[in-house]
Design a protein around this motif. Structure first.
Motif, PDB file in Angstrom:
ATOM      1  N   ALA A   1      -0.973  67.565  59.557  1.00 24.90           N
ATOM      2  CA  ALA A   1      -0.728  68.783  60.334  1.00 24.90           C
ATOM      3  C   ALA A   1      -1.111  68.600  61.802  1.00 24.90           C
ATOM      4  CB  ALA A   1      -1.507  69.946  59.724  1.00 24.90           C
ATOM      5  N   LEU A   2      -2.245  67.986  62.055  1.00 24.60           N
ATOM      6  CA  LEU A   2      -2.729  67.829  63.425  1.00 24.60           C
ATOM      7  C   LEU A   2      -1.860  66.869  64.240  1.00 24.60           C
ATOM      8  CD1 LEU A   2      -6.567  67.602  62.741  1.00 24.60           C
ATOM      9  CD2 LEU A   2      -5.397  69.461  63.945  1.00 24.60           C
ATOM     10  N   CYS A   3      -1.400  65.811  63.591  1.00 32.56           N
ATOM     11  CA  CYS A   3      -0.633  64.781  64.305  1.00 32.56           C
ATOM     12  C   CYS A   3       0.869  65.017  64.262  1.00 32.56           C
ATOM     13  CB  CYS A   3      -0.955  63.400  63.730  1.00 32.56           C
ATOM     14  SG  CYS A   3      -2.683  62.909  63.950  1.00 32.56           S
ATOM     15  N   GLY A   4       1.312  65.981  63.438  1.00 32.17           N
ATOM     16  CA  GLY A   4       2.738  66.256  63.344  1.00 32.17           C
ATOM     17  C   GLY A   4       3.525  65.104  62.774  1.00 32.17           C
ATOM     18  N   GLN A   5       2.905  64.374  61.847  1.00 34.55           N
ATOM     19  CA  GLN A   5       3.543  63.186  61.263  1.00 34.55           C
ATOM     20  C   GLN A   5       3.255  63.167  59.773  1.00 34.55           C
ATOM     21  OE1 GLN A   5       2.558  59.606  63.360  1.00 34.55           O
ATOM     22  NE2 GLN A   5       3.328  58.261  61.764  1.00 34.55           N
ATOM     23  N   ASP A   6       4.286  62.948  58.960  1.00 36.43           N
ATOM     24  CA  ASP A   6       4.111  62.916  57.510  1.00 36.43           C
ATOM     25  C   ASP A   6       3.530  61.564  57.118  1.00 36.43           C
ATOM     26  OD1 ASP A   6       4.239  62.952  54.748  1.00 36.43           O
ATOM     27  OD2 ASP A   6       6.198  63.934  54.685  1.00 36.43           O
TER      28      ASP A   6
ATOM     29  N   PRO B   1     -14.926  61.900  62.002  1.00 35.00           N
ATOM     30  CA  PRO B   1     -15.274  62.345  63.358  1.00 35.00           C
ATOM     31  C   PRO B   1     -14.044  62.653  64.213  1.00 35.00           C
ATOM     32  CG  PRO B   1     -16.514  60.374  62.768  1.00 35.00           C
ATOM     33  CD  PRO B   1     -15.450  60.547  61.740  1.00 35.00           C
ATOM     34  N   ALA B   2     -12.968  61.876  64.027  1.00 34.15           N
ATOM     35  CA  ALA B   2     -11.760  62.092  64.822  1.00 34.15           C
ATOM     36  C   ALA B   2     -11.096  63.420  64.479  1.00 34.15           C
ATOM     37  CB  ALA B   2     -10.780  60.936  64.616  1.00 34.15           C
ATOM     38  N   VAL B   3     -10.975  63.712  63.185  1.00 35.01           N
ATOM     39  CA  VAL B   3     -10.329  64.949  62.752  1.00 35.01           C
ATOM     40  C   VAL B   3     -11.213  66.162  63.028  1.00 35.01           C
ATOM     41  CG1 VAL B   3      -9.565  66.230  60.711  1.00 35.01           C
ATOM     42  CG2 VAL B   3      -8.834  63.862  61.035  1.00 35.01           C
ATOM     43  N   LEU B   4     -12.493  66.060  62.769  1.00 34.69           N
ATOM     44  CA  LEU B   4     -13.388  67.210  62.890  1.00 34.69           C
ATOM     45  C   LEU B   4     -13.800  67.490  64.335  1.00 34.69           C
ATOM     46  CD1 LEU B   4     -15.561  66.582  59.699  1.00 34.69           C
ATOM     47  CD2 LEU B   4     -13.625  68.157  59.986  1.00 34.69           C
TER      48      LEU B   4
ATOM     49  N   TYR C   1     -23.275  51.345  65.657  1.00 37.29           N
ATOM     50  CA  TYR C   1     -22.131  51.407  66.556  1.00 37.29           C
ATOM     51  C   TYR C   1     -22.488  51.756  67.996  1.00 37.29           C
ATOM     52  CZ  TYR C   1     -19.396  51.267  62.258  1.00 37.29           C
ATOM     53  OH  TYR C   1     -18.853  50.898  61.066  1.00 37.29           O
ATOM     54  N   GLY C   2     -23.725  52.204  68.234  1.00 39.27           N
ATOM     55  CA  GLY C   2     -24.104  52.595  69.575  1.00 39.27           C
ATOM     56  C   GLY C   2     -24.027  51.465  70.578  1.00 39.27           C
ATOM     57  N   ARG C   3     -24.291  50.260  70.108  1.00 39.57           N
ATOM     58  CA  ARG C   3     -24.263  49.104  71.020  1.00 39.57           C
ATOM     59  C   ARG C   3     -22.848  48.765  71.466  1.00 39.57           C
ATOM     60  NH1 ARG C   3     -26.307  45.062  66.322  1.00 39.57           N
ATOM     61  NH2 ARG C   3     -27.036  47.049  65.503  1.00 39.57           N
ATOM     62  N   GLN C   4     -21.848  49.216  70.684  1.00 38.40           N
ATOM     63  CA  GLN C   4     -20.460  48.910  71.025  1.00 38.40           C
ATOM     64  C   GLN C   4     -19.851  49.999  71.905  1.00 38.40           C
ATOM     65  OE1 GLN C   4     -18.402  48.280  67.332  1.00 38.40           O
ATOM     66  NE2 GLN C   4     -19.940  46.880  66.551  1.00 38.40           N
ATOM     67  N   GLY C   5     -20.132  51.250  71.557  1.00 35.30           N
ATOM     68  CA  GLY C   5     -19.643  52.357  72.357  1.00 35.30           C
ATOM     69  C   GLY C   5     -18.134  52.465  72.422  1.00 35.30           C
ATOM     70  N   PHE C   6     -17.414  52.025  71.356  1.00 32.31           N
ATOM     71  CA  PHE C   6     -15.962  52.135  71.369  1.00 32.31           C
ATOM     72  C   PHE C   6     -15.573  53.613  71.410  1.00 32.31           C
ATOM     73  CE2 PHE C   6     -15.701  47.898  68.920  1.00 32.31           C
ATOM     74  CZ  PHE C   6     -15.776  47.200  70.108  1.00 32.31           C
ATOM     75  N   PRO C   7     -14.576  53.974  72.226  1.00 31.15           N
ATOM     76  CA  PRO C   7     -14.241  55.386  72.393  1.00 31.15           C
ATOM     77  C   PRO C   7     -13.488  55.971  71.212  1.00 31.15           C
ATOM     78  CG  PRO C   7     -12.745  54.021  73.661  1.00 31.15           C
ATOM     79  CD  PRO C   7     -13.783  53.098  73.103  1.00 31.15           C
ATOM     80  N   GLU C   8     -13.562  57.285  71.122  1.00 30.09           N
ATOM     81  CA  GLU C   8     -12.807  58.017  70.118  1.00 30.09           C
ATOM     82  C   GLU C   8     -11.319  57.966  70.460  1.00 30.09           C
ATOM     83  OE1 GLU C   8     -12.961  62.223  70.374  1.00 30.09           O
ATOM     84  OE2 GLU C   8     -13.397  62.194  72.501  1.00 30.09           O
ATOM     85  N   PRO C   9     -10.454  58.413  69.543  1.00 30.62           N
ATOM     86  CA  PRO C   9      -9.022  58.469  69.864  1.00 30.62           C
ATOM     87  C   PRO C   9      -8.753  59.399  71.046  1.00 30.62           C
ATOM     88  CG  PRO C   9      -9.367  58.704  67.503  1.00 30.62           C
ATOM     89  CD  PRO C   9     -10.717  58.772  68.139  1.00 30.62           C
ATOM     90  N   ASP C  10      -7.776  59.012  71.866  1.00 30.86           N
ATOM     91  CA  ASP C  10      -7.387  59.858  72.986  1.00 30.86           C
ATOM     92  C   ASP C  10      -5.963  60.389  72.835  1.00 30.86           C
ATOM     93  OD1 ASP C  10      -6.063  57.498  73.328  1.00 30.86           O
ATOM     94  OD2 ASP C  10      -6.880  57.051  75.317  1.00 30.86           O
ATOM     95  N   SER C  11      -5.366  60.165  71.655  1.00 36.78           N
ATOM     96  CA  SER C  11      -4.042  60.718  71.367  1.00 36.78           C
ATOM     97  C   SER C  11      -3.799  60.643  69.872  1.00 36.78           C
ATOM     98  CB  SER C  11      -2.944  59.941  72.101  1.00 36.78           C
ATOM     99  OG  SER C  11      -2.591  58.757  71.403  1.00 36.78           O
ATOM    100  N   VAL C  12      -2.775  61.350  69.417  1.00 36.01           N
ATOM    101  CA  VAL C  12      -2.437  61.346  67.991  1.00 36.01           C
ATOM    102  C   VAL C  12      -1.789  60.037  67.571  1.00 36.01           C
ATOM    103  CG1 VAL C  12      -2.210  63.847  67.901  1.00 36.01           C
ATOM    104  CG2 VAL C  12      -0.189  62.445  68.421  1.00 36.01           C
ATOM    105  N   LYS C  13      -1.513  59.151  68.534  1.00 34.41           N
ATOM    106  CA  LYS C  13      -0.923  57.849  68.205  1.00 34.41           C
ATOM    107  C   LYS C  13      -1.978  56.760  68.060  1.00 34.41           C
ATOM    108  CE  LYS C  13       3.506  58.862  70.428  1.00 34.41           C
ATOM    109  NZ  LYS C  13       4.503  58.450  71.437  1.00 34.41           N
ATOM    110  N   HIS C  14      -3.236  57.135  68.164  1.00 35.28           N
ATOM    111  CA  HIS C  14      -4.321  56.170  68.030  1.00 35.28           C
ATOM    112  C   HIS C  14      -4.380  55.644  66.598  1.00 35.28           C
ATOM    113  CE1 HIS C  14      -8.445  54.555  68.024  1.00 35.28           C
ATOM    114  NE2 HIS C  14      -8.364  54.535  69.337  1.00 35.28           N
ATOM    115  N   ARG C  15      -4.826  54.400  66.458  1.00 36.99           N
ATOM    116  CA  ARG C  15      -4.833  53.766  65.136  1.00 36.99           C
ATOM    117  C   ARG C  15      -5.757  54.456  64.144  1.00 36.99           C
ATOM    118  NH1 ARG C  15      -9.010  50.056  64.136  1.00 36.99           N
ATOM    119  NH2 ARG C  15     -10.407  49.684  65.892  1.00 36.99           N
ATOM    120  N   TYR C  16      -6.766  55.196  64.598  1.00 39.75           N
ATOM    121  CA  TYR C  16      -7.618  55.924  63.657  1.00 39.75           C
ATOM    122  C   TYR C  16      -6.811  56.947  62.877  1.00 39.75           C
ATOM    123  CZ  TYR C  16     -11.765  54.058  66.110  1.00 39.75           C
ATOM    124  OH  TYR C  16     -12.724  53.251  66.662  1.00 39.75           O
TER     125      TYR C  16
END
Length: 359
Positions: free
Chosen positions: A324-329, A202-205, A274-289
């Motif tokens: 490619a998306l995160c600019g990190q190998d 979901p994060a990449v797509l 997961y709906g009951r938790q509602g944890f947000p998606e990544p908001d930057s390329v440095k997110h742990r996902y």
């Protein structure tokens, strides 16, 4: 009462440190840079709400790893996966054989990596164990104030070598009761970690929402077709597990076990879980996902699969897209067969490292 050192002062580290000191144990917290320790000092400890309500006061807050772990019966690594290699190298130089290190949570190979560091340092290893997920579901409301949504009733744990698992469980019972349960071995425990399966597609797509920092709940971004991609990625993980002689549960079985979700379409089951938790998606390329789930999840699976001639095309595609998306190998900076000392290993060699601790 016991003595416990917590390595890392993030969500999980503060939840464990607060809870354990609240229960009366001697608790030390190590943070490499010290930034996360200042609010705890200012608050004279850690406030907890949710499943645990109270205030815990660790006895030591330090940037000195040796001071944190000296004399501690249990050392819990609650740091991000990208810090494990550095921490393992440092821990291998200061820990004694009678101490227990628990990666909580670990990612596939955390225990093997530490065992290898002991071997490279020509030192007798301590007791090493890991879990596939955190015992605590938690989030920092603000520094020094942690919300504990739940303490899981049963989290599998395995030691390296697996014969040491009962001893590790016996030590941890003093602190956590019987909430840790026996896992088969660290290969099984590691390959049953489903985080990359749910987090990465979901994060990449939906990457525009990452760039826009929309912070939608991740489950709301799972469409029927993305759910099919999640299932296809999961089937590659299960194929790797099968090739390595591991019995792994599917992502959908995990939803059943963790959240008692058994019916509905793939999307409906994700929303129920997961709906009951509602944890947000990544908001930057440095997110742990991205920074954890790709280099210390997908990359590791792909690298081990390559050693035994197994192709994981969808896994490799997400690694390439994420890079490619995160600019990190992510391959160069990730956990691979090379970093685990398993380059060129066959199935028996990989199993020997994870199950028997042969490094």
């Amino acid at each position: 009462m016991g003595s416990i050192a917590i390595i890392g002062a993030g969500n999980v580290g503060q939840a464990i440190a607060g809870h354990m000191s609240f229960k009366g144990h001697d608790v030390r917290i190590f943070d490499r840079w010290g930034r996360d320790l200042e609010p705890i000092k200012a608050n004279d400890g850690i406030d907890m709400t949710g499943d645990v309500a109270g205030h815990g006061t660790p006895s030591v807050l330090t940037t000195d790893l040796g001071q944190a772990v000296s004399g501690a019966e249990v050392v819990i690594v609650a740091a991000p996966a990208f810090a494990h290699a550095y921490l393992s190298q440092e821990l291998a130089s200061v820990l004694a054989p009678d101490q227990l290190v628990l990666f909580q949570p670990g990612v596939l190979g955390s225990g093997v990596e530490l065992a290898r560091m002991f071997a490279l340092a020509d030192r007798r290893p301590c007791l090493i164990a890991e879990t596939p997920t955190s015992l605590y579901t938690c989030r920092l409301r603000r520094p020094g104030h942690v919300y504990i949504g739940a303490i899981k009733h049963a989290v599998p744990l395995a030691a390296v070598p697996s014969a040491d698992t009962p001893r590790a469980l016996d030590i941890l019972r003093t602190y956590f009761g019987d909430r840790y349960v026996p896992g088969e071995d660290t290969l099984t425990v590691g390959l049953n970690n489903c985080n990359p399966i749910y987090h990465v597609p979901p994060a990449v797509l939906n990457f525009k929402t990452v760039e826009d920092a929309d912070r939608h709940p991740l489950h709301s971004l799972v469409t029927p077709r993305i759910a099919e991609v999640i299932d296809a990625l999961d089937r590659e993980r299960l194929a790797l597990a099968d090739a390595l002689g591991v019995k792994a549960a599917s992502f959908w079985d995990f939803l059943n076990t963790a959240y008692e979700v058994t019916e509905g379409s793939f999307v409906e089951r994700i929303v129920q879980g997961y709906g009951r938790q509602g944890f947000p998606e990544p908001d930057s390329v440095k997110h742990r996902y991205f920074t954890e789930d790709i280099p210390f999840g997908l990359v590791t699976w792909s690298s081990l699969a390559a050693q035994i001639g197994l192709s994981l095309p969808l896994t490799d595609s997400f690694v390439a897209l994420g890079t490619a998306l995160c600019g990190q190998d992510f391959v160069a900076g990730g956990r691979t067969a090379r970093t685990l000392g398993l380059l060129g290993s066959d199935v028996d060699g990989i199993r020997a490292a994870f199950v028997d601790g042969a490094v």
